[in-house]
Design a protein around this motif. Structure first.
Motif, PDB file in Angstrom:
ATOM      1  N   LYS A   1       3.007  10.051  -9.823  1.00 13.72           N
ATOM      2  CA  LYS A   1       2.114  10.301 -10.998  1.00 13.72           C
ATOM      3  C   LYS A   1       1.460  11.788 -10.820  1.00 13.72           C
ATOM      4  O   LYS A   1       1.427  12.318 -11.911  1.00 13.72           O
ATOM      5  CB  LYS A   1       1.171   9.297 -11.219  1.00 13.72           C
ATOM      6  N   ARG A   2       0.967  12.096  -9.804  1.00 10.95           N
ATOM      7  CA  ARG A   2       0.299  13.153  -9.685  1.00 10.95           C
ATOM      8  C   ARG A   2       1.468  14.374  -9.750  1.00 10.95           C
ATOM      9  O   ARG A   2       1.144  15.297 -10.451  1.00 10.95           O
ATOM     10  CB  ARG A   2      -0.246  13.304  -8.209  1.00 10.95           C
ATOM     11  N   GLU A   3       2.682  14.332  -9.429  1.00 10.70           N
ATOM     12  CA  GLU A   3       3.529  15.209  -9.331  1.00 10.70           C
ATOM     13  C   GLU A   3       3.863  15.462 -10.811  1.00 10.70           C
ATOM     14  O   GLU A   3       4.115  16.672 -11.171  1.00 10.70           O
ATOM     15  CB  GLU A   3       4.755  14.960  -8.505  1.00 10.70           C
ATOM     16  N   LYS A   4       4.228  14.284 -11.460  1.00  6.68           N
ATOM     17  CA  LYS A   4       4.539  14.623 -12.998  1.00  6.68           C
ATOM     18  C   LYS A   4       3.386  15.300 -13.946  1.00  6.68           C
ATOM     19  O   LYS A   4       3.593  16.002 -14.639  1.00  6.68           O
ATOM     20  CB  LYS A   4       4.738  12.982 -13.540  1.00  6.68           C
ATOM     21  N   ALA A   5       1.916  15.042 -13.478  1.00  4.58           N
ATOM     22  CA  ALA A   5       0.988  15.384 -13.962  1.00  4.58           C
ATOM     23  C   ALA A   5       0.886  17.021 -13.820  1.00  4.58           C
ATOM     24  O   ALA A   5       0.675  17.937 -14.956  1.00  4.58           O
ATOM     25  CB  ALA A   5      -0.212  14.825 -13.699  1.00  4.58           C
ATOM     26  N   THR A   6       1.130  17.483 -12.741  1.00  2.29           N
ATOM     27  CA  THR A   6       1.339  18.910 -12.237  1.00  2.29           C
ATOM     28  C   THR A   6       2.393  19.537 -12.875  1.00  2.29           C
ATOM     29  O   THR A   6       2.192  20.566 -13.378  1.00  2.29           O
ATOM     30  CB  THR A   6       1.447  18.855 -10.667  1.00  2.29           C
ATOM     31  N   ALA A   7       3.574  18.784 -12.887  1.00  4.14           N
ATOM     32  CA  ALA A   7       4.471  19.597 -13.696  1.00  4.14           C
ATOM     33  C   ALA A   7       4.306  19.736 -15.185  1.00  4.14           C
ATOM     34  O   ALA A   7       4.571  20.714 -15.618  1.00  4.14           O
ATOM     35  CB  ALA A   7       6.029  18.624 -13.660  1.00  4.14           C
ATOM     36  N   ARG A   8       3.542  18.478 -15.937  1.00  9.57           N
ATOM     37  CA  ARG A   8       3.228  18.731 -17.120  1.00  9.57           C
ATOM     38  C   ARG A   8       2.325  19.994 -17.537  1.00  9.57           C
ATOM     39  O   ARG A   8       2.264  20.758 -18.357  1.00  9.57           O
ATOM     40  CB  ARG A   8       2.659  17.343 -17.773  1.00  9.57           C
ATOM     41  N   THR A   9       1.421  20.246 -16.524  1.00  8.90           N
ATOM     42  CA  THR A   9       0.525  21.109 -16.401  1.00  8.90           C
ATOM     43  C   THR A   9       0.908  22.417 -16.438  1.00  8.90           C
ATOM     44  O   THR A   9       0.796  23.463 -17.276  1.00  8.90           O
ATOM     45  CB  THR A   9      -0.601  21.146 -15.363  1.00  8.90           C
ATOM     46  N   GLU A  10       1.852  22.639 -15.558  1.00  3.41           N
ATOM     47  CA  GLU A  10       2.634  23.952 -15.248  1.00  3.41           C
ATOM     48  C   GLU A  10       3.319  24.227 -16.534  1.00  3.41           C
ATOM     49  O   GLU A  10       3.666  25.466 -16.982  1.00  3.41           O
ATOM     50  CB  GLU A  10       3.571  23.842 -13.994  1.00  3.41           C
ATOM     51  N   GLY A  11       4.106  23.201 -17.186  1.00  3.54           N
ATOM     52  CA  GLY A  11       4.756  23.434 -18.416  1.00  3.54           C
ATOM     53  C   GLY A  11       3.793  24.088 -19.493  1.00  3.54           C
ATOM     54  O   GLY A  11       4.404  25.004 -20.056  1.00  3.54           O
ATOM     55  N   ARG A  12       2.832  23.306 -19.568  1.00  2.00           N
ATOM     56  CA  ARG A  12       1.756  23.823 -20.599  1.00  2.00           C
ATOM     57  C   ARG A  12       1.554  25.238 -20.505  1.00  2.00           C
ATOM     58  O   ARG A  12       1.345  26.072 -21.368  1.00  2.00           O
ATOM     59  CB  ARG A  12       0.706  22.830 -20.904  1.00  2.00           C
ATOM     60  N   LYS A  13       1.132  25.550 -19.205  1.00  2.00           N
ATOM     61  CA  LYS A  13       0.892  26.930 -19.153  1.00  2.00           C
ATOM     62  C   LYS A  13       1.710  27.917 -19.377  1.00  2.00           C
ATOM     63  O   LYS A  13       1.621  29.048 -19.992  1.00  2.00           O
ATOM     64  CB  LYS A  13       0.549  27.018 -17.513  1.00  2.00           C
ATOM     65  N   GLN A  14       2.943  27.497 -19.158  1.00  2.00           N
ATOM     66  CA  GLN A  14       4.196  28.406 -19.459  1.00  2.00           C
ATOM     67  C   GLN A  14       4.189  28.538 -20.964  1.00  2.00           C
ATOM     68  O   GLN A  14       4.602  29.930 -21.380  1.00  2.00           O
ATOM     69  CB  GLN A  14       5.526  28.000 -18.715  1.00  2.00           C
ATOM     70  N   VAL A  15       3.918  27.640 -21.629  1.00  2.00           N
ATOM     71  CA  VAL A  15       4.253  27.452 -23.044  1.00  2.00           C
ATOM     72  C   VAL A  15       3.233  28.415 -23.746  1.00  2.00           C
ATOM     73  O   VAL A  15       3.445  29.302 -24.621  1.00  2.00           O
ATOM     74  CB  VAL A  15       4.330  26.306 -23.798  1.00  2.00           C
ATOM     75  N   VAL A  16       1.843  28.329 -23.271  1.00  2.00           N
ATOM     76  CA  VAL A  16       0.702  29.018 -23.599  1.00  2.00           C
ATOM     77  C   VAL A  16       1.009  30.457 -23.351  1.00  2.00           C
ATOM     78  O   VAL A  16       0.717  31.566 -24.120  1.00  2.00           O
ATOM     79  CB  VAL A  16      -0.387  28.804 -22.875  1.00  2.00           C
ATOM     80  N   SER A  17       1.414  30.836 -22.227  1.00  2.00           N
ATOM     81  CA  SER A  17       1.937  32.097 -21.611  1.00  2.00           C
ATOM     82  C   SER A  17       2.763  32.813 -22.522  1.00  2.00           C
ATOM     83  O   SER A  17       2.693  34.168 -22.991  1.00  2.00           O
ATOM     84  CB  SER A  17       2.235  32.258 -20.295  1.00  2.00           C
TER      85      SER A  17
ATOM     86  N   GLU B   1       1.569   6.751  -7.022  1.00  2.00           N
ATOM     87  CA  GLU B   1       0.321   7.757  -7.281  1.00  2.00           C
ATOM     88  C   GLU B   1       0.832   8.959  -6.851  1.00  2.00           C
ATOM     89  O   GLU B   1       0.539   9.962  -7.894  1.00  2.00           O
ATOM     90  CB  GLU B   1      -0.986   7.180  -6.287  1.00  2.00           C
ATOM     91  N   ARG B   2       1.334   9.212  -5.961  1.00  2.00           N
ATOM     92  CA  ARG B   2       1.911  10.630  -5.434  1.00  2.00           C
ATOM     93  C   ARG B   2       3.039  11.216  -6.760  1.00  2.00           C
ATOM     94  O   ARG B   2       3.008  12.416  -7.172  1.00  2.00           O
ATOM     95  CB  ARG B   2       2.717  10.745  -4.234  1.00  2.00           C
TER      96      ARG B   2
ATOM     97  N   ALA C   1       0.746  -1.335  -0.033  1.00  2.00           N
ATOM     98  CA  ALA C   1      -0.185   0.112  -0.042  1.00  2.00           C
ATOM     99  C   ALA C   1       0.884   1.238   0.068  1.00  2.00           C
ATOM    100  O   ALA C   1       0.771   2.311  -0.779  1.00  2.00           O
ATOM    101  CB  ALA C   1      -0.941  -0.072   1.218  1.00  2.00           C
ATOM    102  N   LYS C   2       2.036   1.239   0.609  1.00  2.00           N
ATOM    103  CA  LYS C   2       2.842   2.443   0.707  1.00  2.00           C
ATOM    104  C   LYS C   2       3.524   2.661  -0.556  1.00  2.00           C
ATOM    105  O   LYS C   2       3.538   3.627  -1.166  1.00  2.00           O
ATOM    106  CB  LYS C   2       4.105   2.014   1.867  1.00  2.00           C
ATOM    107  N   LYS C   3       3.995   1.403  -1.195  1.00  2.00           N
ATOM    108  CA  LYS C   3       4.777   1.581  -2.482  1.00  2.00           C
ATOM    109  C   LYS C   3       3.580   2.192  -3.566  1.00  2.00           C
ATOM    110  O   LYS C   3       4.025   2.910  -4.288  1.00  2.00           O
ATOM    111  CB  LYS C   3       4.983   0.152  -2.964  1.00  2.00           C
ATOM    112  N   GLN C   4       2.260   1.506  -3.523  1.00  2.00           N
ATOM    113  CA  GLN C   4       1.470   2.306  -4.455  1.00  2.00           C
ATOM    114  C   GLN C   4       1.025   3.619  -4.244  1.00  2.00           C
ATOM    115  O   GLN C   4       1.134   4.408  -5.146  1.00  2.00           O
ATOM    116  CB  GLN C   4       0.113   1.625  -4.255  1.00  2.00           C
TER     117      GLN C   4
END
Length: 219
Positions: free
Chosen positions: A185-201, A182-183, A175-178
């Motif tokens: 994965k969420r951090e990578k998704a957040t980083a990609r979202t932030e990266g897209r925002k910077q490109v759009v900006s 998941e954490r 459970a700890k490993k899972q």
């Protein structure tokens, strides 16, 4: 008992290939055997002083925590540590013993060993945490000598109980490993979202009209 057998090598005379085999045949894992041997002389001192400290409940972990001061100051060092805790109204716990021993030995208690405020357990794990603490205490209080007399008739029961603890530990670690995966994965998704925002900006930055650029006069 275990210390005497280990020091004298009587395990070999008893027909065992190693001290580990001797201990295991008595229901004691090697790591536990060394814990017991480390704590044994300190526990003897604690038990002999139980009348002076009636609220004390000596445990192997207490003996391990006090072994250093026992080696340096003997019985008097152990009693001094216990009396100091009693004067302060503190319970005999591993963190309290570790702190008072460091104080008596004149050394700075490492930050990582300082008694830390208990961390809040998430509600979803609170019930499991309480049961795990109760199980840990039950195992810690096992009378190995008494249980060893039940072998070999109870060997299957020993193995079944041990397997249950091992399976529970595996599930918790899974459970700890899972959760870590998941954490991440969420951090990578957040980083990609932030990266897209910077490109759009950057893409929306207003362009400078060509006619607004002042031409240099031809010399």
């Amino acid at each position: 008992m275990l210390q005497a057998v280990n020091d004298s090598g009587d395990w070999a005379e008893a027909g065992y290939d190693s001290f580990e085999a001797y201990a295991r045949d008595r229901g004691v894992a090697l790591s536990r055997a060394y814990e017991l041997m480390t704590a044994a002389p300190v526990l003897q001192v604690m038990l002999s002083a139980i009348a002076e400290f009636p609220a004390m409940r000596p445990a192997v972990l207490h003996g391990k925590a006090l072994r250093g001061i026992f080696d340096s100051d003997g019985e008097s060092g152990v009693l001094t540590a216990l009396r100091l805790l009693q004067e302060r109204g503190e319970k005999v716990t591993v963190p309290a013993l570790t702190a008072v021993c460091a104080e008596l030995e004149g050394s700075e208690l490492p930050a990582m060993q300082r008694p830390a405020a208990p961390r809040a357990v998430p509600p979803a794990l609170a019930k499991v945490h309480r049961r795990a603490e109760a199980a840990r205490k039950a195992v810690e209080d096992l009378d190995i000598k008494a249980l060893s007399k039940l072998a070999p008739e109870a060997d299957d029961a020993f193995e079944e109980i041990a397997a249950g603890y091992e399976e529970a530990a595996k599930r918790l670690r899974a459970a700890k490993k899972q959760a870590a995966a998941e954490r991440k994965k969420r951090e990578k998704a957040t980083a990609r979202t932030e990266g897209r925002k910077q490109v759009v900006s950057l893409g929306e930055a207003p362009a400078i009209p060509a006619q607004a650029v002042e031409k240099e006069p031809v010399g």
